[in-house]
Design a protein around this motif. Structure first.
Motif, PDB file in Angstrom:
ATOM      1  N   TYR A 134     -10.331  18.944  -1.182  1.00 46.31           N
ATOM      2  CA  TYR A 134     -11.522  18.247  -0.685  1.00 46.31           C
ATOM      3  C   TYR A 134     -11.244  17.551   0.642  1.00 46.31           C
ATOM      4  CZ  TYR A 134     -15.726  15.342  -0.675  1.00 46.31           C
ATOM      5  OH  TYR A 134     -16.904  14.751  -0.329  1.00 46.31           O
ATOM      6  N   GLY A 135     -10.087  16.881   0.728  1.00 48.89           N
ATOM      7  CA  GLY A 135      -9.739  16.201   1.981  1.00 48.89           C
ATOM      8  C   GLY A 135      -9.653  17.168   3.148  1.00 48.89           C
ATOM      9  N   PRO A 186      -6.520   9.809  -3.606  1.00 51.83           N
ATOM     10  CA  PRO A 186      -7.943  10.145  -3.737  1.00 51.83           C
ATOM     11  C   PRO A 186      -8.687   9.956  -2.422  1.00 51.83           C
ATOM     12  CG  PRO A 186      -7.460   8.046  -4.812  1.00 51.83           C
ATOM     13  CD  PRO A 186      -6.144   8.630  -4.413  1.00 51.83           C
ATOM     14  N   TYR A 187      -9.623  10.846  -2.159  1.00 52.58           N
ATOM     15  CA  TYR A 187     -10.430  10.746  -0.938  1.00 52.58           C
ATOM     16  C   TYR A 187     -11.284   9.484  -1.015  1.00 52.58           C
ATOM     17  CZ  TYR A 187     -13.476  12.119   2.892  1.00 52.58           C
ATOM     18  OH  TYR A 187     -14.146  12.151   4.080  1.00 52.58           O
ATOM     19  N   LYS A 244       0.833  -1.198   0.000  1.00 50.10           N
ATOM     20  CA  LYS A 244       0.000   0.000   0.000  1.00 50.10           C
ATOM     21  C   LYS A 244       0.863   1.241   0.000  1.00 50.10           C
ATOM     22  CE  LYS A 244      -0.815   0.563   4.997  1.00 50.10           C
ATOM     23  NZ  LYS A 244      -0.941   1.993   5.193  1.00 50.10           N
ATOM     24  N   ARG A 245       0.280   2.370  -0.108  1.00 50.50           N
ATOM     25  CA  ARG A 245       0.862   3.709  -0.066  1.00 50.50           C
ATOM     26  C   ARG A 245       1.068   4.294  -1.438  1.00 50.50           C
ATOM     27  NH1 ARG A 245      -1.011   5.347   4.204  1.00 50.50           N
ATOM     28  NH2 ARG A 245       0.534   6.809   4.915  1.00 50.50           N
ATOM     29  N   ARG A 271      -3.373  17.798 -12.952  1.00 49.77           N
ATOM     30  CA  ARG A 271      -3.138  18.759 -11.873  1.00 49.77           C
ATOM     31  C   ARG A 271      -4.437  19.150 -11.185  1.00 49.77           C
ATOM     32  NH1 ARG A 271       1.257  22.710 -14.957  1.00 49.77           N
ATOM     33  NH2 ARG A 271       2.948  21.168 -15.048  1.00 49.77           N
ATOM     34  N   GLU A 272      -5.477  19.357 -11.978  1.00 49.09           N
ATOM     35  CA  GLU A 272      -6.773  19.722 -11.394  1.00 49.09           C
ATOM     36  C   GLU A 272      -7.304  18.617 -10.496  1.00 49.09           C
ATOM     37  OE1 GLU A 272      -8.573  22.694 -14.867  1.00 49.09           O
ATOM     38  OE2 GLU A 272      -8.772  20.509 -15.068  1.00 49.09           O
ATOM     39  N   GLN A 273      -7.112  17.374 -10.916  1.00 51.39           N
ATOM     40  CA  GLN A 273      -7.566  16.236 -10.106  1.00 51.39           C
ATOM     41  C   GLN A 273      -6.796  16.159  -8.788  1.00 51.39           C
ATOM     42  OE1 GLN A 273      -7.121  12.784 -12.608  1.00 51.39           O
ATOM     43  NE2 GLN A 273      -9.035  13.150 -13.713  1.00 51.39           N
TER      44      GLN A 273
END
Length: 422
Positions: free
Chosen positions: A408-409, A252-253, A6-7, A399-401
């Motif tokens: 958001y997080g 990603p959240y 993971k990570r 970059r936007e993502q």
């Protein structure tokens, strides 16, 4: 050195290293020449990896099994490079705040040396011109996408420090040794790219570390790695803003359980000032703040760090809320005792679940501070949620993502605080 499945990956969507007909074959041949031992259970490949070259399990790997072992002589560092003696003699003149100058000079030299022993390793590097760290984004884009996250401010400090280090130490050294550094490596842009690469790929801070191949002789699995899975090194407990700053990507959240949101310490002072009505109250508040500074609980550039389940700066935030909210007479007594003699009560604990039980004045100050913090972002939570809908998200640039995941997080943590303090 341990690794796990993971990570996180080091870089964003990078190409790179395809100048040679088969960079992997050249790299594996080099590994055999230098005595680098690679487990038969793993392979180096671009297939089955998140981005660029990576290591993939050819068959199941058990915890504790060796993935690879690197002889120290194969490590690329200021000690092993072909100008190691010169760098050691000039060590005093190469001291800097970052501690990275000797290693970076070693890289600059070996990169342009036609017969560098590490050429097959360089062939696997991402294209330096396509690194995705925010320091390489146009300033307008960086500010627009990351306003409020703390990243633009961190990047600006980095860029100022890199520029100062380059022109005051690195360039004069290269110009003093023109036979060792061709004009094509005397470039601030290249130096900045190498700094980013060292931040992303190295195993520790300070002047004593090496650029991978790892600065540790053995890399072992820390957990079961199923066949076909990519093998990741762990970067420790890092929030998304730190990941994008250091490595050029975010998780990603809600995958990053180590994500945090910052409330600037001066924002809490500003929120407290909003509640003062007359000059005497404002003066008393500044007296309280100065006392907190004396206790080393706050500072002009510090931040309170809020995680998903705990306040990471619990002592500092608890003390700040206590001092700023206590009655004037109680503050005088507290100050006379230099902050001693005050027993921490369980109901004052700043675990996330305990926040609704805090004193009303504490909750109000915390809430006002969160509201001020949310105002520093260019967009609100609803806007971010709309962008995260699959149809819209897939049309965003890389970059936007990544920036959206960072924002958001942080906002989810801050909005959780709003709910808990209402």
């Amino acid at each position: 050195m341990a690794t796990q499945t993971k990570r996180r990956r080091v870089a964003g969507p990078v190409g790179g290293g395809d100048a040679a007909p088969d960079p992997v074959a050249g790299f594996l041949s080099w590994c055999r020449q230098v005595g680098l031992e690679l487990s038969p259970k793993v392979s180096v490949s671009r297939q089955g990896t998140v981005a660029g070259y990576g290591m993939v399990a050819r068959e199941s790997v058990q915890p504790g099994e060796l993935l690879f072992a690197v002889p120290r002589a194969a490590l690329l560092s200021q000690h092993t490079c072909s100008i190691g003696g010169l760098l050691e003699r000039e060590r005093g003149a190469l001291q800097s705040q970052s501690g990275w100058v000797p290693l970076l000079l070693a890289l600059l030299h070996e990169l342009q040396a036609p017969a560098s022993p590490w050429s097959p390793y360089f062939a696997l590097w991402p294209e330096l011109g396509r690194l995705e760290h925010p320091m390489f984004w146009p300033e307008e884009e960086r500010r627009r996408l990351l306003q409020g996250t703390g990243v633009p401010e961190a990047v600006e400090k980095d860029l100022a420090n890199i520029r100062s280090e380059y022109y005051s130490i690195v360039l004069p050294f290269m110009e003093a040794h023109p036979d060792l550094f061709s004009p094509r490596v005397r470039s601030l842009d290249l130096y900045r790219q190498l700094v980013a690469l060292v931040m992303a790929y190295s195993e520790g801070p300070g002047p004593s570390f090496s650029l991978p191949p790892q600065n540790c002789l053995r890399m072992v699995a820390t957990q079961l790695i199923p066949k076909g899975h990519e093998i990741f090194n762990t970067y420790g407990q890092m929030a998304n803003w730190q990941l994008i700053h250091m490595y050029g990507f975010a998780e990603p959240y809600p995958d990053n359980t180590d994500d945090t949101a910052d409330i600037q310490m001066v924002t809490v002072r500003e929120a407290a000032l909003q509640g003062t009505k007359v000059e005497a109250e404002r003066l008393l508040l500044y007296e309280r703040w100065d006392f907190l500074c004396k206790l080393e609980m706050v500072g002009e550039e510090g931040a309170f760090v809020i995680g998903r389940e705990e306040v990471l700066t619990e002592e500092e935030l608890t003390t700040t809320l206590k001092v700023l909210c206590m009655p004037a007479e109680e503050f005088r007594e507290f100050k006379d005792q230099d902050g001693w003699g005050d027993n921490k009560r369980e109901e004052d604990s700043l675990t996330i679940t305990n926040i609704p039980k805090l004193k009303a004045s504490w909750r109000q100050l915390l809430r006002d501070s969160v509201l001020l913090t949310l105002q520093t972002y260019a967009t609100d939570l609803k806007s971010e949620q709309d962008l995260l809908s699959n149809e819209v998200y897939t049309r965003l640039s890389w970059r936007e993502q990544q920036a959206l995941q960072v924002r958001y997080g942080q906002k989810m943590i801050l909005h959780q605080l709003l709910e808990l303090t209402s």
